[in-house]
Design an enzyme around this catalytic site. Sequence first.
Site, short mmCIF file in Angstrom:
data_model
loop_
_atom_site.label_atom_id
_atom_site.label_comp_id
_atom_site.label_asym_id
_atom_site.label_seq_id
_atom_site.Cartn_x
_atom_site.Cartn_y
_atom_site.Cartn_z
CG ASN A 18 -0.23 2.28 9.22
OD1 ASN A 18 0.89 2.04 7.90
ND2 ASN A 18 -1.39 1.92 9.23
CD GLU A 43 -1.21 -3.69 9.06
OE1 GLU A 43 -2.11 -3.52 8.27
OE2 GLU A 43 0.04 -3.25 9.84
CD GLU A 61 -2.77 -1.51 3.11
OE1 GLU A 61 -2.81 -0.56 3.10
OE2 GLU A 61 -1.24 -1.73 3.45
CE1 TYR A 68 -7.65 -0.31 3.17
CE2 TYR A 68 -6.16 0.70 3.32
CZ TYR A 68 -6.49 -0.26 3.23
OH TYR A 68 -5.23 -1.14 3.57
CG ASN A 98 2.55 -0.40 4.61
OD1 ASN A 98 2.06 -0.44 3.26
ND2 ASN A 98 2.42 0.36 5.41
CD GLU A 99 -1.11 2.92 4.06
OE1 GLU A 99 -0.64 3.39 4.67
OE2 GLU A 99 -1.28 2.72 3.31
CD GLN A 118 -4.79 -5.33 7.06
OE1 GLN A 118 -4.34 -6.84 8.19
NE2 GLN A 118 -4.42 -5.17 7.12
O1 AHR Z 1 -4.84 -2.04 6.09
C1 AHR Z 1 -5.05 -1.16 7.14
C2 AHR Z 1 -4.02 -0.18 6.69
O2 AHR Z 1 -4.37 0.79 6.21
C3 AHR Z 1 -1.97 -0.62 6.75
O3 AHR Z 1 -1.72 -1.34 8.05
C4 AHR Z 1 -1.96 0.58 6.32
O4 AHR Z 1 -0.68 0.24 5.30
C5 AHR Z 1 -3.20 1.79 5.52
O5 AHR Z 1 -2.62 2.98 5.78
#
Ligand code: AHR
Length: 538
Positions: A100, A55, A320, A272, A200-201, A377
């Site tokens: 994001n 990103e 992700e 995450y 995305n999201e 990432q």
């Molecule tokens: O990977 C970091 C961020 O985490 C990304 O930009 C977003 O998609 C997620 O919230």
Amino acid sequence: MAVTKFRTLKSPGDFIAVSHKTRQTRGRMPNSRITLDPDRTTGKIDNRIFSGFLEHLGRAIYDGVYDPGNPLSDDQGFRRDVLDAMRPLRMPFVRYPGGNFVSNYDWKDGVGPKDSRPVRADFAWQTSEPNTFGTDEFMDWCKTVGTDPMMAVNLGTGTAKSASELVEYCNHPSGTYWSDLRRTNGHSDPHDVKLWCLGNEMDGPWQAGHVPASEYALRAEQAGKLMKGVDPSIETIIAGSSGNHMPEYMEWDRVALEYTWDHVDYISAHRYSRNENDDTPWFLAEGVEIDRIIEDYRSLLGYVRAVKKSSKQVYLSFDEWNVWYRARGGSHSKGGWAQAPHLIEEVYNLEDALVVAQYLNSFIRNADVVKIACLAQIVNVIAPVLTNSDGLLFQSIYHPIVRYAELATGDSLTPVIDGPEYDAGERGSVPSLDVSASYESSTGEGAVFAVNRDPGNSTTATVSVNGRSVTNADPGWLMTGDDPKAFNDWAAADRVVPSTCTVSVEDGVAHMELPPMSIVVATMGTSTALMMAPSAAD
Ligand code: AHR
């Protein structure tokens, strides 16, 4: 008191998973049995589960993959040490440019002569985006690494038209405005991008252009149709919930999926993992939650397929995933409008590596549903490697990913585990072993990927393969240590690195020992000769 129970089903070794509890006494060595069956598979492992994500964020691009002027970079400005570190990860696809970031990104800012590209204020991370790295540079970088691009389009502030123009820019051969612009910009051959994320999201209030699910579904449907109109060979991924903590988790996904079902190929999941309460036994049971999320999507995909009376399949793109909780919020996440500031540079330790291995185990075990997964990432930003101007550092999580990506090929076998459980705090009593297995039926060779999540007890494990004998095993790959918080840094880059362990073979069965908090990857060969199978009455 340890209790072991087997229930014999139709064939020898065909046990249901039954666990026996162990008390938390360091050093006890309860036995574990891992039983595999070449006929019991969840399907071919899709190597796209080893994809990555890059990103425009912090030092991921600038100072990360792209560092023109640095003696470590090639003549395109790509860091050679980063390229070399990426190749063993064998990422078939890399998702780009966000995240994001994409939700307020105009891809047209990032193509053409560099001196006329604008510097923009990035809404997502409060940084200044110089746009000197854009779509064409990313495509060149992918070619140099040996990976393929997976593009995301802006469905926050962008339009369906702009998204389809990007497809035309990337994939149309020539003779139209956007394809000819690509040619003018030095790329006569199409980039041929096969995978496209529709935003995305978009369920997240933090996202530029965040809207309710019904509105997102309209945007995704319209953009996806236009994009496939330009290139019918592409596959599209709708943005599912940004995590199972979201209030609309699954409901958002249901609404988006029901509306777009006939025109999309995948839905995304994100996670995450966090150990915010510093509770190692609890954190090491994270695989239970990862399995749960995939199960949620499996159920939803089946439900929507049923109500649609559809014969098509939509799959899961877990695009992700990683551990991320220390470098979050405040100055970790907002760059004060600097260019390439240090943002979300998480430092990974041993327990994180064990969690990363459990993500991969879960993706492999659920090979029939999870077709794509992107490590989030790849460089500097929540990443397996960190750079400074002089070199590169391998974090703990780098090593298991390399090993898995090398060996998890062929069929995913469903492992049946009989073994101890450990006390994972609020997660209850959880099986100590988290296991996946891959198998090449043409050669009879396979690999077992096992995580011993118990922080206090080792376990000895046997691996047997129904109807076959294990004939040989290579030395095992082992990652372990006494300190779950051990990490690599520039002063000591090899605190958390793999070593080897013994895998012995006796009477057609493999034997190995898994220390507390360990990952063992064992590769073995099997005979094609069938063993005598007792009848069900025996
Ligand atoms: O990977 C970091 C961020 O985490 C990304 O930009 C977003 O998609 C997620 O919230």
